[in-house]
Design a protein around this motif. Sequence first.
Motif, short mmCIF file in Angstrom:
data_model
loop_
_atom_site.label_atom_id
_atom_site.label_comp_id
_atom_site.label_asym_id
_atom_site.label_seq_id
_atom_site.Cartn_x
_atom_site.Cartn_y
_atom_site.Cartn_z
N ALA A 35 18.28 -12.36 -0.73
CA ALA A 35 17.42 -12.96 -1.75
C ALA A 35 16.06 -13.35 -1.15
O ALA A 35 15.01 -13.15 -1.78
CB ALA A 35 18.10 -14.18 -2.36
N ALA A 36 16.07 -13.89 0.06
CA ALA A 36 14.82 -14.25 0.73
C ALA A 36 13.99 -13.00 1.05
O ALA A 36 12.77 -12.99 0.88
CB ALA A 36 15.11 -15.04 1.99
N LEU A 37 14.65 -11.94 1.49
CA LEU A 37 13.94 -10.69 1.77
C LEU A 37 13.30 -10.12 0.51
O LEU A 37 12.20 -9.57 0.57
CB LEU A 37 14.88 -9.65 2.39
N ASP A 38 13.98 -10.26 -0.62
CA ASP A 38 13.40 -9.81 -1.88
C ASP A 38 12.09 -10.54 -2.16
O ASP A 38 11.10 -9.93 -2.53
CB ASP A 38 14.40 -10.03 -3.02
N ALA A 39 12.09 -11.84 -1.96
CA ALA A 39 10.87 -12.62 -2.18
C ALA A 39 9.78 -12.24 -1.20
O ALA A 39 8.60 -12.14 -1.56
CB ALA A 39 11.18 -14.11 -2.09
N VAL A 40 10.14 -12.01 0.06
CA VAL A 40 9.15 -11.64 1.08
C VAL A 40 8.52 -10.29 0.75
O VAL A 40 7.29 -10.14 0.80
CB VAL A 40 9.79 -11.64 2.48
N PHE A 41 9.34 -9.30 0.41
CA PHE A 41 8.79 -7.99 0.06
C PHE A 41 7.94 -8.07 -1.20
O PHE A 41 6.90 -7.43 -1.30
CB PHE A 41 9.91 -6.95 -0.12
N GLY A 42 8.37 -8.87 -2.16
CA GLY A 42 7.57 -9.06 -3.37
C GLY A 42 6.24 -9.73 -3.07
O GLY A 42 5.20 -9.37 -3.62
#
Length: 110
Positions: A35-42
């Motif tokens: 979930a954190a990686l999703d936010a970082v890539f976004g």
Amino acid sequence: MIPILGLAAGVLLGLFFDPTVPLGLQPYLPIAVVAALDAVFGGFRARLDGIFDAKVFVISFVSNVVVAALIVFLGDQLGVGAQLSTAVVVVLGIRIFGNAAAIRRHVFRA
């Protein structure tokens, strides 16, 4: 430059202190990381598109992790934790790859 220094400091502190995750929280850690990686890539994609907003990024980061953890917790309570964990990883994985494709198109113009 500050985020890179923060990342390096976090990695070094993690290697030095070797933290352990309590047994009860271990099922939530991989979901929280995805979930954190999703936010970082976004956030990175938004930065490349010129629409990055730090407030939106922080709210997205925290809410992604909290919502994903709540879904896994609910799944554990219902006895279908593994299935809901898989569903969360699939959905967030699709978002991560979509953002990665947009980043690739922006960086390589292809």
